[in-house]
Structure formats: structure tokens, C-alpha cells
Design an enzyme around this catalytic site. Structure first.
Site, PDB file in Angstrom:
ATOM      1  CB  SER A 189       2.980   0.102  -7.674  1.00 24.33           C
ATOM      2  OG  SER A 189       2.921   1.160  -7.254  1.00 24.33           O
TER       3      SER A 189
ATOM      4  CG  HIS B 229       4.724  -4.124  -7.651  1.00 22.14           C
ATOM      5  ND1 HIS B 229       3.734  -4.479  -7.480  1.00 22.14           N
ATOM      6  CD2 HIS B 229       4.978  -3.069  -6.976  1.00 22.14           C
ATOM      7  CE1 HIS B 229       3.051  -3.625  -6.727  1.00 22.14           C
ATOM      8  NE2 HIS B 229       4.002  -2.998  -6.171  1.00 22.14           N
TER       9      HIS B 229
ATOM     10  CE  LYS C   5       2.733  -4.788  -2.904  1.00 23.07           C
ATOM     11  NZ  LYS C   5       3.633  -3.599  -2.483  1.00 23.07           N
TER      12      LYS C   5
HETATM   13  C1  PLP Z   1       3.881  -2.622  -1.627  1.00 28.02           C
HETATM   14  C2  PLP Z   1       5.172  -2.121  -1.729  1.00 28.02           C
HETATM   15  C3  PLP Z   1       5.944  -1.908  -0.700  1.00 28.02           C
HETATM   16  C4  PLP Z   1       5.847  -2.317   0.638  1.00 28.02           C
HETATM   17  O1  PLP Z   1       5.954  -3.511   0.946  1.00 28.02           O
HETATM   18  P1  PLP Z   1       5.264  -4.430   2.180  1.00 28.02           P
HETATM   19  O2  PLP Z   1       5.998  -5.416   2.297  1.00 28.02           O
HETATM   20  O3  PLP Z   1       3.689  -4.598   1.672  1.00 28.02           O
HETATM   21  O4  PLP Z   1       5.189  -3.527   3.263  1.00 28.02           O
HETATM   22  C5  PLP Z   1       7.320  -1.436  -0.684  1.00 28.02           C
HETATM   23  N1  PLP Z   1       7.667  -0.749  -1.992  1.00 28.02           N
HETATM   24  C6  PLP Z   1       6.791  -1.065  -3.224  1.00 28.02           C
HETATM   25  C7  PLP Z   1       7.355  -0.492  -4.440  1.00 28.02           C
HETATM   26  C8  PLP Z   1       5.867  -1.513  -2.904  1.00 28.02           C
HETATM   27  O5  PLP Z   1       4.772  -1.835  -3.941  1.00 28.02           O
END
Ligand code: PLP
Length: 394
Positions: free
Chosen positions: A182, A210, A241
Site C-alpha cells: 500500500s 489493494h 477498498k
Molecule cells: C486496509 C488493509 C487491511 C484492512 O482491511 P479493512 O477491511 O479495512 O480492515 C488489511 N490489509 C491490507 C494490506 C490493507 O491495506
């Protein structure tokens, strides 16, 4: 007795002195390319709403209908009386989309990782992580007595070294990696990871937060992108996301699901998602199954935006996805850059030490399918203006 607040305030002050306090901005309306933030109209460049689904009519309609039919809440945890037919339907829809046998839906990606990992790796097992894995993976790993090892970011020689050094020592060995990282927007070499894992009898756990909605055919994610169906034991992702809603999942075998739903405390001990959320998640996947226009659009926007940034002399680092950092070096420059941009009507967050290494500060921009060329040109113009003012580009 020392007042609690004075202890907490000392900690907060120490963060303040290092300029590490979050200044949380308020979104006054939906998350869309032209958002209202802290009373200001801005072009949004820091949401993870890659496909613009969070404000999509089909998802909103599904949520409203579900509230009418099922109510506002689910009434219980999943295991007791909080599994509605909607939750089951969602798990079926995800499994079909990800081309796995089955799927388990959690409250969030965070709780999927922090609940599943400590059950999949127990004492006597080994968990091997990419050094840049997400914090929710790190927390999951910390909750277990399994052995731990780290390999250098995307470095397959180093992964091989770790596997070799631990050969025959663990009952189960997992290689755990983010799919798309990310901070830099680079992609894990999942094909090579899978091959190495097979060679050493290890299992693969990928966090596709992502990659969902972005990579692969119709946004099916990283496993599809690398044609690895059937080779990834745990295919984890999130709805917060690209899918535009909330909730996490792990797709894999029926047995994996049965194991996790009986073992993960973050599944067993928390109220299930309300009907509106679940119905919107189903609508997101159904929409993507039918139509990949938005997936194509986010890539089209990404290509254009990245190309223009490079043209203007900016360094976009290692990015291979809609996550596009603008590398700036010093933390102070990145912070100033973000402030100046906000004043100009562009919202992009600075990412600074300790989130990234010293000297690797950047502002991070993220494309969505909802941005118009006009939105992007507006943002690019302002980025160039601020870049020139701060001496980043000529
Ligand atoms: C945002 C994210 C999470 C967490 O996901 P949520 O559903 O928002 O709790 C887990 N792993 C990665 C790589 C993320 O970017």
C-alpha cells in the site's frame, strides 16, 4: 495517584513534538472525486475507493432494500443467530468471484488477518512474512506462538534462504504476503512465491486488499492476475477498498472455512455485519461479475495520471497500480506539499517516517474509476504548481 490523562497527554505531546500526530480531516458528504473535506471542495486523491463503488447507485439501492427487508442490525454474532441468508449468499458470491471452493466473511480485513493467522499458525509452525506486510498481518502474527521469520521485500532469494534455513523444522509453514503493497503500489511476485512455497512444502496466504477490484479479470484480484487459481491456500481480501463497502474475507477450501469459523475469535465473538452492508457487498461483486468497465477505467486513469506526473518530472517510485506515490525525500517536504495542495483544493496525504523509511517520504495519490479527465487535469495542474513552488520540479 497520577491522573491517567497526564500520562496519556505526555505520550501525545511526545508525538506532537515529533510532528507525528494525526490531523483527522472530516468528509462532509460521500467519498467521491469532488468531495467536501473540512468545509473545502477538493479533488479526492487519497481514498481507496478504486472503482468509485462506495457511492454507486446499485450498492446504495441494495443497502436500502436490505434495511427495509431485514432491519438495521443482525441481532447476534455469526455463530449464534447473526447469520442471515444474506451473509451466506455473500460468501457464495465471493467464492464464485474468486474461483475458490468457499469463503468466510469477517467484520473487516483487519479482523480476518488478526483472527485467522493465529489459528493457521500455532506453536510448532512457522510464519514467514514479507518485511513490508500490513499491520493487521503483523498483529495476527504477534498473537501466536508460531515461529516467525521475515524476508526482504519481494526478494525471492531471501525467501528461499529463509525456507532453506527452516527446512523440516516446522509442522506447517506459511508464506504470508500483501498482494499489492500500500505504500509503494508495487505487486508481490505471487507466482514465484507460490512456486517456492510448493518446492518447500509451504502454504501461501495473500492479502489482496489493494488488488481486489483492481487486478485480474473483472477485478478478481492478484490470484487471477497471476493465474494461480487452486494454488493459494488462503486468499484474503477486504470490501473496504475497491469494493466500496466494508468487511473482510478469506477465500479457499470448504475445510479452510469450516476450520476458521470454528476457530477465529474475531469471527465467533463479534456481532455480524448489518444487512445493509452485506447487501451492498453482494451488489458490488454482482456488478463486477457482469461488467468490467470500472476496472478498465481505473487503469485508464492510472496510466494517464502516472504518465502526466512523469512528464512533469515527478518520481512515482515503484508503483505498478493505481496507488501512485510522488516521491519527495524529506518528511518536511512531503508534509508541506500536502498542505499546499490542500490549500489549492487537492486532497492527498503525506506518508512519512516511520510509515516509510527515512528519506523516502512522499505524498500518496490514488486513482479511482470515478475521476474524470477534468478532475485529473485539475489535480495535475496543482501538483505541478506546488512542485515548482517547493523546488521539486522545474
Ligand atoms: C486496509 C488493509 C487491511 C484492512 O482491511 P479493512 O477491511 O479495512 O480492515 C488489511 N490489509 C491490507 C494490506 C490493507 O491495506
Amino acid at each position: 495517584m497520577v491522573a491517567l490523562d497526564s500520562i496519556l497527554a505526555a505520550e501525545v505531546n511526545s508525538l506532537r513534538e515529533k510532528d507525528l500526530l494525526w490531523n483527522i480531516k472530516q468528509l462532509q458528504g460521500p467519498s467521491v472525486p469532488r468531495s467536501k473535506v473540512d468545509g473545502k471542495d477538493v479533488v479526492m486523491l487519497c481514498s481507496n475507493n478504486y472503482l468509485g463503488l462506495s457511492d454507486h447507485p446499485a450498492l446504495k439501492e441494495a443497502a436500502i432494500e436490505a434495511v427495509k427487508k431485514y432491519g438495521a442490525g443482525s441481532g447476534s454474532v455469526r455463530a449464534i443467530a447473526g447469520t442471515m441468508d444474506l451473509h451466506i449468499r455473500l460468501e457464495e458470491v465471493i467464492a464464485k468471484f474468486k474461483k475458490t471452493e468457499d469463503c468466510i466473511y469477517y467484520q473487516s480485513g483487519f479482523t480476518a488477518n488478526s483472527g485467522a493467522i493465529p489459528q493457521l499458525g500455532v506453536e510448532g509452525d512457522l510464519l514467514i512474512s514479507d518485511e513490508l506486510n500490513h499491520g493487521s498481518i503483523i498483529d495476527g502474527v504477534r498473537l501466536t506462538k508460531a515461529g516467525r521469520a521475515i524476508f526482504k521485500h519481494k526478494n525471492m532469494d531471501d525467501l528461499k534462504r529463509v525456507l532453506e534455513e527452516n527446512k523440516g523444522k516446522a509442522k506447517k509453514t506459511w508464506v504470508i504476503t500483501d498482494g499489492v503493497f500500500s505504500m509503494d503500489g508495487d505487486i508481490a511476485p505471487l507466482g514465484e512465491i507460490s512456486k517456492l512455497a510448493q518446492e518447500y512444502g509451504a502454504y501461501v496466504y495473500v492479502d489482496d486488499a489493494h488488488g481486489d477490484g483492481v487486478l485480474g479479470d473483472h477485478g478478481r484480484g492478484i490470484t487471477d492476475h497471476f493465474h494461480l487459481h487452486g494454488k493459494i491456500e488462503a486468499d484474503m481480501g477486504t470490501f473496504s477498498k475497491g469494493f466500496g463497502v466494508a468487511g473482510g474475507y478469506i477465500a479457499g477450501s470448504k475445510t479452510l472455512k469450516e476450520f476458521l469459523l470454528n476457530k477465529s475469535r474475531t469471527y465467533l465473538l463479534t456481532g455480524s455485519h448489518p444487512p445493509a452492508t452485506v447487501a451492498a457487498c453482494i451488489a458490488a461483486i454482482e456488478l463486477l461479475e457482469k461488467d468490467d468497465t470500472l476496472v478498465k477505467k481505473v487503469w485508464e486513469n492510472t496510466k494517464y495520471f502516472k504518465g502526466e506526473l512523469k512528464e512533469k518530472g515527478f518520481n512515482t517510485g515503484e508503483s505498478e497500480t493505481p496507488i501512485t506515490p510522488i516521491m519527495l525525500g524529506e518528511s518536511a517536504v512531503a508534509k508541506k506539499f500536502s498542505q499546499e495542495l490542500f490549500a489549492e483544493g487537492v486532497f492527498a496525504l503525506p506518508i512519512v517516517f516511520p510509515m516509510v523509511a527515512q528519506g523516502k517520504a512522499r505524498i500518496r495519490t490514488m486513482m479511482t474509476a470515478a475521476h474524470t479527465k477534468e478532475d485529473l487535469d485539475f489535480a495535475l495542474g496543482k501538483i505541478e504548481k506546488v512542485g515548482q513552488k517547493l523546488g521539486v520540479v522545474k
